[in-house]
Design a protein around this motif. Structure first.
Motif, PDB file in Angstrom:
ATOM      1  N   HIS A 194       0.834  -1.205   0.000  1.00 24.06           N
ATOM      2  CA  HIS A 194       0.000   0.000   0.000  1.00 24.06           C
ATOM      3  C   HIS A 194       0.864   1.248   0.000  1.00 24.06           C
ATOM      4  O   HIS A 194       0.511   2.264   0.615  1.00 24.06           O
ATOM      5  CB  HIS A 194      -0.944  -0.015   1.192  1.00 24.06           C
ATOM      6  N   ALA A 195       2.010   1.157  -0.646  1.00 23.41           N
ATOM      7  CA  ALA A 195       2.927   2.286  -0.852  1.00 23.41           C
ATOM      8  C   ALA A 195       3.589   2.788   0.431  1.00 23.41           C
ATOM      9  O   ALA A 195       4.771   3.028   0.455  1.00 23.41           O
ATOM     10  CB  ALA A 195       2.269   3.434  -1.591  1.00 23.41           C
ATOM     11  N   ALA A 196       2.789   2.968   1.519  1.00 24.71           N
ATOM     12  CA  ALA A 196       3.353   3.408   2.806  1.00 24.71           C
ATOM     13  C   ALA A 196       4.191   4.664   2.669  1.00 24.71           C
ATOM     14  O   ALA A 196       5.297   4.754   3.197  1.00 24.71           O
ATOM     15  CB  ALA A 196       4.168   2.279   3.468  1.00 24.71           C
ATOM     16  N   LEU A 197       3.674   5.665   1.949  1.00 25.07           N
ATOM     17  CA  LEU A 197       4.376   6.939   1.870  1.00 25.07           C
ATOM     18  C   LEU A 197       4.242   7.663   3.207  1.00 25.07           C
ATOM     19  O   LEU A 197       3.259   7.469   3.917  1.00 25.07           O
ATOM     20  CB  LEU A 197       3.766   7.800   0.759  1.00 25.07           C
ATOM     21  N   THR A 226       5.830  15.819   1.654  1.00 24.68           N
ATOM     22  CA  THR A 226       5.414  15.905   0.255  1.00 24.68           C
ATOM     23  C   THR A 226       6.044  14.766  -0.538  1.00 24.68           C
ATOM     24  O   THR A 226       6.925  14.068  -0.047  1.00 24.68           O
ATOM     25  CB  THR A 226       5.871  17.230  -0.381  1.00 24.68           C
ATOM     26  N   VAL A 227       5.567  14.624  -1.764  1.00 24.94           N
ATOM     27  CA  VAL A 227       6.119  13.611  -2.663  1.00 24.94           C
ATOM     28  C   VAL A 227       7.636  13.773  -2.756  1.00 24.94           C
ATOM     29  O   VAL A 227       8.399  12.808  -2.624  1.00 24.94           O
ATOM     30  CB  VAL A 227       5.471  13.763  -4.059  1.00 24.94           C
ATOM     31  N   GLU A 228       8.066  15.013  -2.950  1.00 25.52           N
ATOM     32  CA  GLU A 228       9.498  15.286  -3.085  1.00 25.52           C
ATOM     33  C   GLU A 228      10.266  14.855  -1.832  1.00 25.52           C
ATOM     34  O   GLU A 228      11.277  14.161  -1.914  1.00 25.52           O
ATOM     35  CB  GLU A 228       9.690  16.781  -3.338  1.00 25.52           C
ATOM     36  N   GLN A 229       9.735  15.243  -0.660  1.00 29.37           N
ATOM     37  CA  GLN A 229      10.427  14.911   0.586  1.00 29.37           C
ATOM     38  C   GLN A 229      10.425  13.405   0.845  1.00 29.37           C
ATOM     39  O   GLN A 229      11.372  12.869   1.414  1.00 29.37           O
ATOM     40  CB  GLN A 229       9.760  15.636   1.762  1.00 29.37           C
TER      41      GLN A 229
END
Ligand SMILES: Nc1ncnc2c1ncn2[C@@H]1O[C@H](COP(=O)(O)OP(=O)(O)OP(=O)(O)O)[C@@H](O)[C@H]1O
Ligand SMILES: [Mg+2]
Lengths: 272, 283
Positions: free
Chosen positions: A117-120, A125-128
């Protein structure tokens, strides 16, 4: 990290024999991941019941199996997020079962992991998110990091979403950012949990291309869990089918197709 | 084509596991279960503290994350703490006045207010308010990171979550609580003076001089630094409850609640013990 001459040498494996004999040890054909007799249970539910697998550098293994058979658990064992009940896991010729956390963390820097599930990190942010491993493990300057992040995002077709928060992305987009994050440190071992699940056929195709390209360029050993037989056929040198805690069959796609085992042919029948 | 051996493993049928629990009266069993889960919790807490301490002595020291947490847990608690301090100042001034007037000891008012705030009310109210705000915050944040596998992701990228997440927050709590206590004390005394002077004008200097008469610096130091222990408790419990979260969104809610409840209880308990200890060492 990246060696250009390797990119040419480590082309598509035709023979299964090491294509770059003069390269440093641990590269090209050396076993990167060796699993022996892995057992894992949760309570009295036996999930893995004796898994033996070997993945060499420059090789991609697709891991197939029905939902809930323990594919994700297997990947987590390999990166040391969970401990097996018994058995051995060797990463780059180092046993990781019972390895102290510092040594494990050194190994993990050379591994890329994409969660199912990606686990971002949802406060970044996407960049960070993608810069996180770069910040932690490299001496890159801010500018170099930004360049690298953009390059990685371009690889997964997400260069426009640099400043977005993960919660503002679709599931497939999160997955692609997760993939970019897994690739940030140019890992020698790549563990992907369903990289193309939830993606449209075109994007899936692009991700497959990316994985193939990286494999050629960096001589990575990859284990890719997937339900997408088409993708498995495209990217994998070998496939392994997990069922009831064991590897029921392991071989090339055509070897699986020609199998007379009832479960195997039933599994492959639906899509083909 | 790659030539590989095809391996076919046949799977044997496993015998079902038979549960054998001796029959026990249900009341006894539930007490047993409670005791069991308490011991389990305590053991896990011990293990957690050990992991954090082991991580703490290793590089890198996570200075940047620590600064971020100091801001998150400290600076952002300031308004709430100031308000709480002001409230106790006002309440003490009004309450104490009527009692002291009744006993004819009105001149003791500044001393009563200042002493009470610095010694007990300021530290405890700070501890409890921070338990609520920070305990819930840490519990919920780490809890949701746990259930969405973000903590696993940190670990998978070769970063020790016990240091990156837990150690930084615990240290931030320890550092921040004494400072917040000073702020609460200050606001309490100021508002105490304002409330007093509204009823019966008294200059600030006189109020302070009377208030601090007969107190030494250690009267201030020991109670204020006692709150560092509260910080240790709040940070540890919040991180521990957060990082052991299980069971989705509901689990996150449970972690937030339990970190507030447990850290408040333990802060009060620690307060009782520390007051006793401080009386022993600074009579
Ligand atoms: N932490 C855990 N505690 C208890 N059981 C678990 C845990 N993790 C996994 N399991 C169990 O292990 C089994 C395998 O789970 P796993 O996530 O590996 O399946 P999977 O093969 O990845 O399935 P899918 O293809 O649906 O992702 C499941 O029955 C699951 O309930
Ligand atoms: Mg899975």
């Amino acid at each position: 990290m990246m060696q250009p001459e390797q990119a040419v040498l480590a082309g598509v494996e035709e023979t299964g024999i090491s294509p770059a004999p003069e390269s440093s040890p641990g590269k090209s054909g050396a076993p990167a991941v060796i699993l022996q007799g892995l057992h894992k249970s949760f309570g009295n539910q036996i999930v893995l019941d004796g898994i033996d697998l070997t993945v060499k550098s420059g090789e991609t293994l697709a891991m197939l199996g029905r939902s809930g058979t323990g594919k994700s658990v297997l990947l987590k064992l390999i990166i040391g997020l969970q401990q097996p009940d018994s058995g051995s896991i060797c990463i780059n010729e180092q046993e990781i079962v019972g390895l102290p956390i510092d040594a494990m963390n050194q190994l993990r820097k050379k591994m890329g992991f994409l969660f199912q599930h990606a686990a971002l990190y949802d406060s970044l942010t996407v960049e960070q998110n993608i810069a996180f491993p770069l910040k932690r493990h490299t001496k890159m300057t801010e500018n170099e990091q930004t360049t690298r992040v953009k390059e990685l995002l371009a690889g997964v077709g997400m260069e426009a979403e640099l400043k977005k928060m993960p919660s503002d992305l679709s599931g497939g987009m999160q997955k692609r950012v997760g993939l970019a994050r897994a690739l940030a440190l140019e890992p020698g071992i790549l563990l992907l949990d369903e990289p193309t699940a939830g993606l449209d056929p075109i994007t899936s195709g692009e991700i497959d291309e990316l994985i193939l390209k990286l494999q050629e360029e960096h001589d990575m050993a990859s284990i890719v869990v997937t339900h997408d037989l088409h993708s498995a056929k495209t990217i994998a040198d070998r496939l392994a089918l997990l069922h009831e805690g064991r590897v029921v069959i392991e071989g090339t796609f055509s070897e699986l197709e020609n199998s007379t085992d009832q479960f195997v042919s039933e599994f492959l029948k639906r899509d083909s | 084509m790659v030539t590989h051996n095809i391996r076919i493993h046949r799977h044997s049928i496993r015998p079902a596991v038979v549960q054998t629990t001796p029959p026990l009266p249900s009341a006894l069993r539930s007490v047993g279960n409670l005791l069991n889960s308490f011991l389990e919790w305590f053991g896990e807490l011990g293990l957690f503290v050990w992991q954090v301490m082991r991580a703490a002595v290793r590089r890198p020291f996570e200075g940047r994350e620590l600064l971020r947490q100091l801001d998150e847990l400290g600076s952002k608690s300031m308004p709430l703490i100031a308000l709480a301090g002001a409230a106790i100042g006002a309440v003490l001034a009004l309450e104490t006045r009527s009692s002291l007037v009744r006993f004819g000891a009105k001149s003791m008012l500044p001393a009563a207010i200042v002493f009470s705030i610095i010694h007990e009310t300021g530290p405890v109210v700070t501890g409890l308010v921070v338990s609520g705000r920070v305990g819930a915050g840490i519990g919920a944040e780490l809890g949701s990171m746990k259930v969405t596998e973000q903590i696993d992701a940190i670990e998978a990228s070769g970063v020790n979550p016990y240091k990156f997440l837990a150690f930084t927050r615990i240290v931030a709590c320890i550092l921040v609580l004494p400072l917040l206590t000073v702020a609460a004390d200050f606001c309490g005394v100021m508002v105490g003076w304002i409330s007093s002077t509204l009823v019966e004008p008294i200059s600030f200097l006189k109020f302070i001089n009377q208030g601090l008469a007969g107190t030494s610096f250690s009267d201030f130091l020991a109670p204020t630094f006692r709150t560092a222990v509260f910080g240790l408790i709040i940070g540890t419990i919040g991180c521990f409850q957060g990082m052991r979260t299980q069971g989705g969104t509901e689990g996150v809610g449970r972690s937030a609640t339990s970190s507030v409840v447990l850290s408040s209880l333990l802060v009060i308990l620690a307060d009782v013990i520390l007051v006793k200890l401080i009386l022993v060492f600074f009579p």
